[in-house]
Motif scaffolding. Structure first.
Motif, PDB file in Angstrom:
ATOM      1  N   ALA A   1      11.192  -6.274  19.617  1.00  9.81           N
ATOM      2  CA  ALA A   1      11.669  -5.083  20.304  1.00  9.81           C
ATOM      3  C   ALA A   1      11.914  -3.942  19.315  1.00  9.81           C
ATOM      4  N   LYS A   2      12.413  -4.279  18.120  1.00  7.62           N
ATOM      5  CA  LYS A   2      12.731  -3.255  17.117  1.00  7.62           C
ATOM      6  C   LYS A   2      11.481  -2.497  16.679  1.00  7.62           C
TER       7      LYS A   2
ATOM      8  N   GLU B   1      18.456 -17.994  15.921  1.00  9.85           N
ATOM      9  CA  GLU B   1      18.504 -17.092  14.767  1.00  9.85           C
ATOM     10  C   GLU B   1      17.481 -17.485  13.709  1.00  9.85           C
ATOM     11  N   ALA B   2      17.185 -18.770  13.585  1.00 12.48           N
ATOM     12  CA  ALA B   2      16.127 -19.212  12.667  1.00 12.48           C
ATOM     13  C   ALA B   2      14.777 -18.696  13.150  1.00 12.48           C
ATOM     14  N   ALA B   3      14.547 -18.758  14.458  1.00 13.67           N
ATOM     15  CA  ALA B   3      13.297 -18.243  15.034  1.00 13.67           C
ATOM     16  C   ALA B   3      13.193 -16.736  14.827  1.00 13.67           C
ATOM     17  N   ARG B   4      14.323 -16.028  14.963  1.00 17.21           N
ATOM     18  CA  ARG B   4      14.335 -14.575  14.759  1.00 17.21           C
ATOM     19  C   ARG B   4      13.899 -14.215  13.339  1.00 17.21           C
TER      20      ARG B   4
ATOM     21  N   ALA C   1       7.009 -12.833   9.915  1.00 20.11           N
ATOM     22  CA  ALA C   1       5.609 -12.779  10.343  1.00 20.11           C
ATOM     23  C   ALA C   1       5.186 -11.344  10.634  1.00 20.11           C
ATOM     24  N   LEU C   2       6.073 -10.553  11.231  1.00 16.69           N
ATOM     25  CA  LEU C   2       5.749  -9.158  11.544  1.00 16.69           C
ATOM     26  C   LEU C   2       5.511  -8.336  10.283  1.00 16.69           C
ATOM     27  N   THR C   3       6.242  -8.646   9.199  1.00 16.21           N
ATOM     28  CA  THR C   3       6.014  -7.916   7.949  1.00 16.21           C
ATOM     29  C   THR C   3       4.659  -8.275   7.341  1.00 16.21           C
ATOM     30  N   GLU C   4       4.178  -9.489   7.610  1.00 14.12           N
ATOM     31  CA  GLU C   4       2.837  -9.856   7.140  1.00 14.12           C
ATOM     32  C   GLU C   4       1.754  -9.143   7.940  1.00 14.12           C
ATOM     33  N   VAL C   5       2.024  -8.862   9.219  1.00 16.80           N
ATOM     34  CA  VAL C   5       1.064  -8.144  10.059  1.00 16.80           C
ATOM     35  C   VAL C   5       0.911  -6.711   9.574  1.00 16.80           C
TER      36      VAL C   5
ATOM     37  N   PHE D   1       6.416  -2.335   9.075  1.00 13.48           N
ATOM     38  CA  PHE D   1       7.480  -2.931   9.878  1.00 13.48           C
ATOM     39  C   PHE D   1       8.656  -3.374   9.019  1.00 13.48           C
ATOM     40  N   ARG D   2       8.450  -3.498   7.704  1.00  9.44           N
ATOM     41  CA  ARG D   2       9.477  -4.040   6.818  1.00  9.44           C
ATOM     42  C   ARG D   2      10.758  -3.200   6.824  1.00  9.44           C
ATOM     43  N   SER D   3      10.614  -1.895   6.737  1.00  4.74           N
ATOM     44  CA  SER D   3      11.786  -1.013   6.644  1.00  4.74           C
ATOM     45  C   SER D   3      12.699  -1.094   7.870  1.00  4.74           C
ATOM     46  N   PRO D   4      12.186  -0.936   9.113  1.00  7.03           N
ATOM     47  CA  PRO D   4      13.106  -1.033  10.256  1.00  7.03           C
ATOM     48  C   PRO D   4      13.706  -2.430  10.441  1.00  7.03           C
ATOM     49  N   LEU D   5      12.948  -3.477  10.118  1.00 15.59           N
ATOM     50  CA  LEU D   5      13.468  -4.836  10.257  1.00 15.59           C
ATOM     51  C   LEU D   5      14.547  -5.124   9.218  1.00 15.59           C
ATOM     52  N   LYS D   6      14.332  -4.626   7.993  1.00 14.15           N
ATOM     53  CA  LYS D   6      15.305  -4.847   6.924  1.00 14.15           C
ATOM     54  C   LYS D   6      16.598  -4.079   7.201  1.00 14.15           C
TER      55      LYS D   6
END
Length: 128
Positions: free
Chosen positions: A51-52, A75-78, A84-88, A92-97
């Motif tokens: 969603a993020k 939370e482990a799945a999250r 995985a999204l950062t590998e795609v 995406f790394r910045s908003p997730l971090k």
């Protein structure tokens, strides 16, 4: 896109995920997400990284999770999905971090000590 394989851990739970491009189907231990996590809150926790970065419905995700309880497993799945999204896409790394989805929560249950009832709780003291 090939199949992306990542791992996430929380407490004693370990989640291994396989992510491919698809229609947004999430299965956990060969069951639908809504069946495995009946709680709305836990379903939201698993979907938070998607969603993020507004990728909800773009990837099929298969999660194999073992150990711990429902909250730790979600939370482990999250964490695994966020990795995985950062590998795609590296963007995406910045908003997730910034949201804290890429940080491994290292808190574990403290072990029980000898001479105590629990980890820190002592037996009741009697003066007489």
């Amino acid at each position: 896109m090939d199949r992306i394989n990542t791992i996430g851990r929380r407490k004693t739970s370990v989640a291994r995920i396989y992510m491919t491009s698809g229609k947004g189907v999430i299965t956990v231990n060969d069951k639908d997400l809504n069946v495995y996590f009946p709680s709305e809150i836990l379903q939201t926790i698993v979907k938070q990284p998607l969603a993020k970065v507004e990728q909800d419905g773009n990837f099929d995700i298969s999660v194999n999770v073992t150990g711990g309880g429902p909250a730790g497993q979600a939370e482990a799945a999250r964490l695994a999905i966020a990795r995985a999204l950062t590998e795609v896409d590296a963007e995406f790394r910045s908003p997730l971090k910034s949201e804290g989805f890429l940080t491994r929560d290292s808190r574990m249950v403290e072990r029980k000590k000898p001479g105590r009832r629990k980890a820190r709780r002592r037996f009741q003291f009697s003066k007489r």
